[in-house]
Design a protein around this motif. Structure first.
Motif, PDB file in Angstrom:
ATOM      1  N   THR A 130       0.847  -1.198   0.000  1.00 33.71           N
ATOM      2  CA  THR A 130       0.000   0.000   0.000  1.00 33.71           C
ATOM      3  C   THR A 130       0.879   1.244   0.000  1.00 33.71           C
ATOM      4  O   THR A 130       1.828   1.343   0.779  1.00 33.71           O
ATOM      5  N   ILE A 131       0.570   2.195  -0.883  1.00 36.12           N
ATOM      6  CA  ILE A 131       1.356   3.435  -0.930  1.00 36.12           C
ATOM      7  C   ILE A 131       0.588   4.626  -0.370  1.00 36.12           C
ATOM      8  O   ILE A 131       1.191   5.652  -0.047  1.00 36.12           O
ATOM      9  N   SER A 132      -0.724   4.506  -0.236  1.00 36.12           N
ATOM     10  CA  SER A 132      -1.513   5.552   0.407  1.00 36.12           C
ATOM     11  C   SER A 132      -2.851   4.970   0.822  1.00 36.12           C
ATOM     12  O   SER A 132      -3.270   3.927   0.319  1.00 36.12           O
ATOM     13  N   GLN A 133      -3.508   5.648   1.751  1.00 34.53           N
ATOM     14  CA  GLN A 133      -4.821   5.193   2.183  1.00 34.53           C
ATOM     15  C   GLN A 133      -5.682   6.383   2.581  1.00 34.53           C
ATOM     16  O   GLN A 133      -5.168   7.409   3.027  1.00 34.53           O
ATOM     17  N   VAL A 134      -6.982   6.223   2.366  1.00 33.86           N
ATOM     18  CA  VAL A 134      -7.951   7.271   2.670  1.00 33.86           C
ATOM     19  C   VAL A 134      -9.143   6.625   3.352  1.00 33.86           C
ATOM     20  O   VAL A 134      -9.698   5.651   2.837  1.00 33.86           O
ATOM     21  N   SER A 135      -9.518   7.142   4.506  1.00 29.49           N
ATOM     22  CA  SER A 135     -10.711   6.623   5.161  1.00 29.49           C
ATOM     23  C   SER A 135     -11.943   7.286   4.567  1.00 29.49           C
ATOM     24  O   SER A 135     -11.893   8.417   4.077  1.00 29.49           O
ATOM     25  N   GLY A 136     -13.044   6.583   4.593  1.00 26.01           N
ATOM     26  CA  GLY A 136     -14.276   7.121   4.039  1.00 26.01           C
ATOM     27  C   GLY A 136     -15.422   6.156   4.273  1.00 26.01           C
ATOM     28  O   GLY A 136     -15.264   5.121   4.934  1.00 26.01           O
ATOM     29  N   PHE A 137     -16.564   6.483   3.728  1.00 23.19           N
ATOM     30  CA  PHE A 137     -17.749   5.662   3.946  1.00 23.19           C
ATOM     31  C   PHE A 137     -18.487   5.442   2.631  1.00 23.19           C
ATOM     32  O   PHE A 137     -18.267   6.145   1.642  1.00 23.19           O
ATOM     33  N   LEU A 138     -19.357   4.444   2.648  1.00 26.27           N
ATOM     34  CA  LEU A 138     -20.135   4.087   1.469  1.00 26.27           C
ATOM     35  C   LEU A 138     -21.576   4.546   1.631  1.00 26.27           C
ATOM     36  O   LEU A 138     -22.066   4.738   2.741  1.00 26.27           O
ATOM     37  N   LYS A 139     -22.248   4.684   0.510  1.00 22.05           N
ATOM     38  CA  LYS A 139     -23.681   4.986   0.502  1.00 22.05           C
ATOM     39  C   LYS A 139     -24.384   3.885  -0.274  1.00 22.05           C
ATOM     40  O   LYS A 139     -23.902   3.435  -1.314  1.00 22.05           O
ATOM     41  N   GLY A 140     -25.524   3.442   0.247  1.00 22.19           N
ATOM     42  CA  GLY A 140     -26.291   2.416  -0.448  1.00 22.19           C
ATOM     43  C   GLY A 140     -25.899   0.993  -0.113  1.00 22.19           C
ATOM     44  O   GLY A 140     -26.382   0.058  -0.760  1.00 22.19           O
ATOM     45  N   TYR A 141     -25.027   0.815   0.875  1.00 25.68           N
ATOM     46  CA  TYR A 141     -24.605  -0.521   1.273  1.00 25.68           C
ATOM     47  C   TYR A 141     -24.822  -0.733   2.770  1.00 25.68           C
ATOM     48  O   TYR A 141     -24.806   0.214   3.553  1.00 25.68           O
ATOM     49  N   VAL A 142     -24.985  -1.995   3.151  1.00 27.51           N
ATOM     50  CA  VAL A 142     -25.103  -2.437   4.534  1.00 27.51           C
ATOM     51  C   VAL A 142     -23.910  -3.345   4.834  1.00 27.51           C
ATOM     52  O   VAL A 142     -23.503  -4.133   3.981  1.00 27.51           O
ATOM     53  N   ARG A 143     -23.345  -3.224   6.037  1.00 26.47           N
ATOM     54  CA  ARG A 143     -22.295  -4.161   6.482  1.00 26.47           C
ATOM     55  C   ARG A 143     -22.913  -5.071   7.549  1.00 26.47           C
ATOM     56  O   ARG A 143     -23.401  -4.603   8.564  1.00 26.47           O
ATOM     57  N   ARG A 144     -22.870  -6.376   7.298  1.00 25.23           N
ATOM     58  CA  ARG A 144     -23.457  -7.339   8.228  1.00 25.23           C
ATOM     59  C   ARG A 144     -22.607  -8.609   8.309  1.00 25.23           C
ATOM     60  O   ARG A 144     -21.949  -8.993   7.342  1.00 25.23           O
ATOM     61  N   PHE A 145     -22.651  -9.262   9.468  1.00 27.20           N
ATOM     62  CA  PHE A 145     -22.069 -10.587   9.614  1.00 27.20           C
ATOM     63  C   PHE A 145     -23.039 -11.584   8.981  1.00 27.20           C
ATOM     64  O   PHE A 145     -23.764 -12.304   9.665  1.00 27.20           O
ATOM     65  N   ALA A 146     -23.064 -11.620   7.676  1.00 29.29           N
ATOM     66  CA  ALA A 146     -24.040 -12.417   6.939  1.00 29.29           C
ATOM     67  C   ALA A 146     -23.395 -13.383   5.955  1.00 29.29           C
ATOM     68  O   ALA A 146     -24.050 -13.888   5.062  1.00 29.29           O
ATOM     69  N   GLN A 147     -22.091 -13.641   6.139  1.00 37.35           N
ATOM     70  CA  GLN A 147     -21.349 -14.513   5.228  1.00 37.35           C
ATOM     71  C   GLN A 147     -20.688 -15.629   6.024  1.00 37.35           C
ATOM     72  O   GLN A 147     -20.033 -15.379   7.044  1.00 37.35           O
ATOM     73  N   LYS A 148     -20.874 -16.871   5.592  1.00 37.72           N
ATOM     74  CA  LYS A 148     -20.185 -17.989   6.227  1.00 37.72           C
ATOM     75  C   LYS A 148     -18.682 -17.892   5.967  1.00 37.72           C
ATOM     76  O   LYS A 148     -18.251 -17.432   4.912  1.00 37.72           O
ATOM     77  N   SER A 149     -17.906 -18.339   6.927  1.00 34.80           N
ATOM     78  CA  SER A 149     -16.458 -18.437   6.756  1.00 34.80           C
ATOM     79  C   SER A 149     -16.041 -19.884   6.983  1.00 34.80           C
ATOM     80  O   SER A 149     -15.996 -20.364   8.113  1.00 34.80           O
TER      81      SER A 149
ATOM     82  N   ASP B 225     -15.813  17.518   2.992  1.00 34.15           N
ATOM     83  CA  ASP B 225     -14.858  18.589   2.742  1.00 34.15           C
ATOM     84  C   ASP B 225     -14.763  19.482   3.977  1.00 34.15           C
ATOM     85  O   ASP B 225     -15.367  19.194   5.024  1.00 34.15           O
ATOM     86  N   ALA B 226     -13.991  20.574   3.875  1.00 33.23           N
ATOM     87  CA  ALA B 226     -13.759  21.448   5.024  1.00 33.23           C
ATOM     88  C   ALA B 226     -15.040  22.067   5.563  1.00 33.23           C
ATOM     89  O   ALA B 226     -15.136  22.414   6.743  1.00 33.23           O
ATOM     90  N   ALA B 227     -16.031  22.181   4.694  1.00 36.19           N
ATOM     91  CA  ALA B 227     -17.308  22.762   5.110  1.00 36.19           C
ATOM     92  C   ALA B 227     -18.285  21.714   5.628  1.00 36.19           C
ATOM     93  O   ALA B 227     -19.411  22.037   5.992  1.00 36.19           O
ATOM     94  N   GLY B 228     -17.853  20.451   5.647  1.00 35.77           N
ATOM     95  CA  GLY B 228     -18.720  19.386   6.133  1.00 35.77           C
ATOM     96  C   GLY B 228     -19.629  18.796   5.083  1.00 35.77           C
ATOM     97  O   GLY B 228     -20.479  17.956   5.399  1.00 35.77           O
ATOM     98  N   LYS B 229     -19.457  19.181   3.825  1.00 36.16           N
ATOM     99  CA  LYS B 229     -20.289  18.655   2.748  1.00 36.16           C
ATOM    100  C   LYS B 229     -19.776  17.286   2.307  1.00 36.16           C
ATOM    101  O   LYS B 229     -18.571  17.064   2.209  1.00 36.16           O
ATOM    102  N   GLU B 230     -20.707  16.370   2.016  1.00 33.91           N
ATOM    103  CA  GLU B 230     -20.317  15.061   1.513  1.00 33.91           C
ATOM    104  C   GLU B 230     -19.736  15.178   0.111  1.00 33.91           C
ATOM    105  O   GLU B 230     -20.325  15.820  -0.761  1.00 33.91           O
ATOM    106  N   ILE B 231     -18.583  14.545  -0.077  1.00 36.52           N
ATOM    107  CA  ILE B 231     -17.939  14.529  -1.390  1.00 36.52           C
ATOM    108  C   ILE B 231     -17.377  13.133  -1.648  1.00 36.52           C
ATOM    109  O   ILE B 231     -17.154  12.353  -0.715  1.00 36.52           O
ATOM    110  N   VAL B 232     -17.159  12.808  -2.909  1.00 34.66           N
ATOM    111  CA  VAL B 232     -16.477  11.563  -3.260  1.00 34.66           C
ATOM    112  C   VAL B 232     -14.982  11.787  -3.093  1.00 34.66           C
ATOM    113  O   VAL B 232     -14.394  12.642  -3.748  1.00 34.66           O
ATOM    114  N   VAL B 233     -14.365  11.015  -2.196  1.00 35.96           N
ATOM    115  CA  VAL B 233     -12.925  11.160  -1.974  1.00 35.96           C
ATOM    116  C   VAL B 233     -12.126  10.152  -2.793  1.00 35.96           C
ATOM    117  O   VAL B 233     -10.956  10.395  -3.106  1.00 35.96           O
TER     118      VAL B 233
END
Length: 209
Positions: free
Chosen positions: A25-44, A119-127
């Motif tokens: 990895t040469i860089s990383q950015v934290s962020g969030f998704l829209k339209g998705y759910v995260r659940r423990f719903a997959q067998k391992s 962004d700096a103003a708190g508006k949602e943007i695609v990062v």
């Protein structure tokens, strides 16, 4: 004549990749998704469980797919799927893609997602636009769908596989999400943590019926 640059290989991690990042990895950015759910719903079957006694790990599910289920585990509107978008060194893109495909081989499908931030103003943007991620679609053989929370917590508490105890995966993910976005709501993760830690203090280890 100049050659067009190859599109950067970016992968979005929302589960174990948050606390166990991909190599090179040469860089990383934290962020969030829209339209998705995260659940423990997959067998391992191969990491946090076995073929005979599969554990449970998180997957992304399209919100409309999740909403179409029984409704026993609705996705709260203020919950947010936070994660990290990793940019991989182009020299190692093929190697890392092979590594990730093997790591996520148990029923996952590749999709591309826009990662959001503020962004700096708190508006949602695609990062980060069009990051690759792995999704457990409802038609894959390892997809479990919703389970009663107490039953799911008991399964996670008991299960173990080649990568270690299932509950340690849950605890590491919860800690990582809290550090990543202390303001985020993830009621599913936090409710599971509460129940599994209660099992740690209350019950002897036993088999699931």
């Amino acid at each position: 004549m100049s050659l067009a640059k190859e599109k950067p290989f970016v992968v979005f991690g929302y589960g174990s990749l948050i606390f166990k990042p991909p190599p090179h990895t040469i860089s990383q950015v934290s962020g969030f998704l829209k339209g998705y759910v995260r659940r423990f719903a997959q067998k391992s079957h191969d990491h946090r469980g076995t073929p005979e006694a599969p554990g449970r790990v998180v997957t992304l599910i399209h919100k409309e797919d999740w909403d179409a289920f029984s409704g026993e585990d609705p996705f709260p509107e203020d919950d947010t799927v936070w994660g990290i978008a990793y940019t991989i060194d182009p020299v190692y893109s093929a190697e890392v893609r092979d590594y990730l495909d093997y790591r996520e081989k148990d029923g996952y499908t590749v999709e591309y997602v826009d990662v959001f931030g503020h962004d700096a103003a708190g508006k949602e943007i695609v990062v980060v636009p069009s990051a690759m991620t792995y999704v457990g679609r409802p038609d894959n053989p390892s997809f479990m769908g919703p389970e009663p929370l107490d039953k799911l917590a008991h399964r996670i508490w008991l299960s173990s596989g080649p990568s270690g105890r299932n509950k340690d995966y849950l605890y590491a993910l919860v800690d990582a999400v809290r550090r990543l976005a202390p303001e985020s709501h993830d009621s599913h993760l936090f409710a599971l943590e509460t129940r599994v830690r209660a099992l740690d203090s209350e019950l002897p280890r036993e088999r699931i019926d």
